[in-house]
Design a protein around this motif. Structure first.
Motif, mmCIF file in Angstrom:
data_model
loop_
_atom_site.group_PDB
_atom_site.id
_atom_site.type_symbol
_atom_site.label_atom_id
_atom_site.label_comp_id
_atom_site.label_asym_id
_atom_site.label_seq_id
_atom_site.Cartn_x
_atom_site.Cartn_y
_atom_site.Cartn_z
ATOM 1 N N PRO A 191 0.840 -1.214 0.000
ATOM 2 C CA PRO A 191 0.000 0.000 0.000
ATOM 3 C C PRO A 191 0.866 1.252 0.000
ATOM 4 O O PRO A 191 1.926 1.287 0.646
ATOM 5 N N PRO A 192 0.453 2.288 -0.725
ATOM 6 C CA PRO A 192 1.295 3.484 -0.843
ATOM 7 C C PRO A 192 1.706 4.078 0.494
ATOM 8 O O PRO A 192 2.854 4.518 0.665
ATOM 9 N N GLU A 193 0.796 4.086 1.462
ATOM 10 C CA GLU A 193 1.115 4.695 2.755
ATOM 11 C C GLU A 193 2.091 3.846 3.567
ATOM 12 O O GLU A 193 2.655 4.331 4.577
ATOM 13 N N ARG A 194 2.345 2.610 3.159
ATOM 14 C CA ARG A 194 3.242 1.724 3.911
ATOM 15 C C ARG A 194 4.590 1.524 3.219
ATOM 16 O O ARG A 194 5.422 0.755 3.698
ATOM 17 N N VAL A 195 4.812 2.211 2.088
ATOM 18 C CA VAL A 195 6.080 2.076 1.377
ATOM 19 C C VAL A 195 7.181 2.772 2.184
ATOM 20 O O VAL A 195 7.076 3.958 2.519
ATOM 21 N N ASP A 196 8.250 2.046 2.482
ATOM 22 C CA ASP A 196 9.378 2.578 3.255
ATOM 23 C C ASP A 196 10.348 3.266 2.295
ATOM 24 O O ASP A 196 10.942 2.616 1.434
ATOM 25 N N ILE A 197 10.505 4.562 2.426
ATOM 26 C CA ILE A 197 11.387 5.316 1.536
ATOM 27 C C ILE A 197 12.719 5.640 2.219
ATOM 28 O O ILE A 197 13.492 6.462 1.720
ATOM 29 N N THR A 198 13.005 5.006 3.343
ATOM 30 C CA THR A 198 14.275 5.224 4.035
ATOM 31 C C THR A 198 15.418 4.672 3.198
ATOM 32 O O THR A 198 15.341 3.538 2.714
ATOM 33 N N PRO A 199 16.494 5.427 2.978
ATOM 34 C CA PRO A 199 17.629 4.911 2.205
ATOM 35 C C PRO A 199 18.164 3.610 2.812
ATOM 36 O O PRO A 199 18.295 3.484 4.031
ATOM 37 N N ALA A 200 18.468 2.661 1.958
ATOM 38 C CA ALA A 200 18.950 1.354 2.411
ATOM 39 C C ALA A 200 19.555 0.612 1.238
ATOM 40 O O ALA A 200 19.672 1.135 0.125
ATOM 41 N N GLY A 201 19.942 -0.627 1.464
ATOM 42 C CA GLY A 201 20.482 -1.466 0.409
ATOM 43 C C GLY A 201 19.398 -2.305 -0.237
ATOM 44 O O GLY A 201 18.230 -2.294 0.164
ATOM 45 N N LEU A 202 19.784 -3.055 -1.267
ATOM 46 C CA LEU A 202 18.858 -3.938 -1.958
ATOM 47 C C LEU A 202 18.734 -5.263 -1.209
ATOM 48 O O LEU A 202 19.632 -5.666 -0.467
ATOM 49 N N THR A 203 17.627 -5.947 -1.409
ATOM 50 C CA THR A 203 17.390 -7.250 -0.792
ATOM 51 C C THR A 203 17.647 -8.333 -1.833
ATOM 52 O O THR A 203 16.998 -8.361 -2.881
ATOM 53 N N CYS A 204 18.591 -9.210 -1.560
ATOM 54 C CA CYS A 204 18.959 -10.278 -2.494
ATOM 55 C C CYS A 204 18.687 -11.640 -1.860
ATOM 56 O O CYS A 204 18.492 -11.746 -0.645
#
Length: 235
Positions: free
Chosen positions: A205-218
């Motif tokens: 959901p748009p309101e739950r998208v985390d926009i905190t800078p971080a790395g990619l998930t592999c």
């Protein structure tokens, strides 16, 4: 009968024939006149042949019309399949293998309208890529290609693929797909591929998208549930 009477009858015979010929409307000066009945008898067969040819032309026109209608209907079905992502005209590409190292970033969340995304369906679920593409468009992502991609039905929600220059874009796209994993390839542009798996049920959901800078998930090498790559610590 006397010879004189016999001679008179012989002389009267040509005159009688000429008189009868004058009374016959089909004779004129010893030549037969062609009547409508005679013409009908001669051309009756030609009329039947013309009717047969005309009937064959109508049949051919009907067959051509049916074929054209079928081609138009097939074109409409193919166009709808391409729009929904059920049909792909391009050759299917195999899903890239996970890399041994995962980009740690941190990557900043990018403007979705500046990100070009290709959406592919790796499952047998009809319309999966088309539905995801519509959801991405509703969030301002620029969706370019929609289709199918080989690689088997992944049990994950999605695999996010990009080149080195598109890692920040891939990070932004990955935040919209829960439990997705990142895979790198050799492309030189900044486009991002989303390869959907059987676990996909919709975007975060748009309101739950985390926009905190971080790395990619592999995907970890041991196949366990993927975890985000740790961000580098400050010196």
């Amino acid at each position: 009968m006397t010879d004189q009477e016999s001679q008179r009858r012989q002389e009267d015979s040509p005159r009688r024939q000429r008189a009868e010929a004058k009374r016959d409307p089909t004779e004129w000066h010893g030549h037969r006149i062609v009547t409508e009945t005679d013409l009908g008898a001669v051309f009756e067969e030609d009329d039947a042949a013309r009717r047969r040819r005309s009937s064959m032309r109508r049949i051919r026109h009907g067959v051509v019309l049916v074929v054209l209608v079928g081609l138009v209907a097939a074109g409409v079905v193919v166009a709808l399949g391409l729009a929904r992502g059920d049909i792909s005209l391009g050759s299917a590409e195999a899903i890239p293998k996970p890399t041994s190292t995962c980009p740690t970033g941190p990557f900043d969340y990018q403007d979705p309208s500046a990100i070009t995304v290709n959406v592919y369906n790796s499952t047998t679920i009809d319309g999966l890529a088309g539905a995801a593409a519509e959801q991405l468009r509703s969030r301002a992502f620029a969706v370019r290609d929609i289709g199918n991609r080989e690689g088997g039905s992944s049990a994950r929600t999605a695999i996010i693929v990009s080149g080195e220059g598109g890692r920040a874009n891939a990070f932004t796209v990955q935040r919209a797909f829960p439990d997705s994993i990142y895979v790198a390839d050799e492309r030189e542009d900044r486009t991002v591929d989303v390869i959907l798996g059987t676990a996909y049920a919709g975007l975060v959901p748009p309101e739950r998208v985390d926009i905190t800078p971080a790395g990619l998930t592999c995907a970890p090498e041991d196949g366990a549930t993927p975890t985000p790559s740790p961000a580098p610590t400050a010196p």
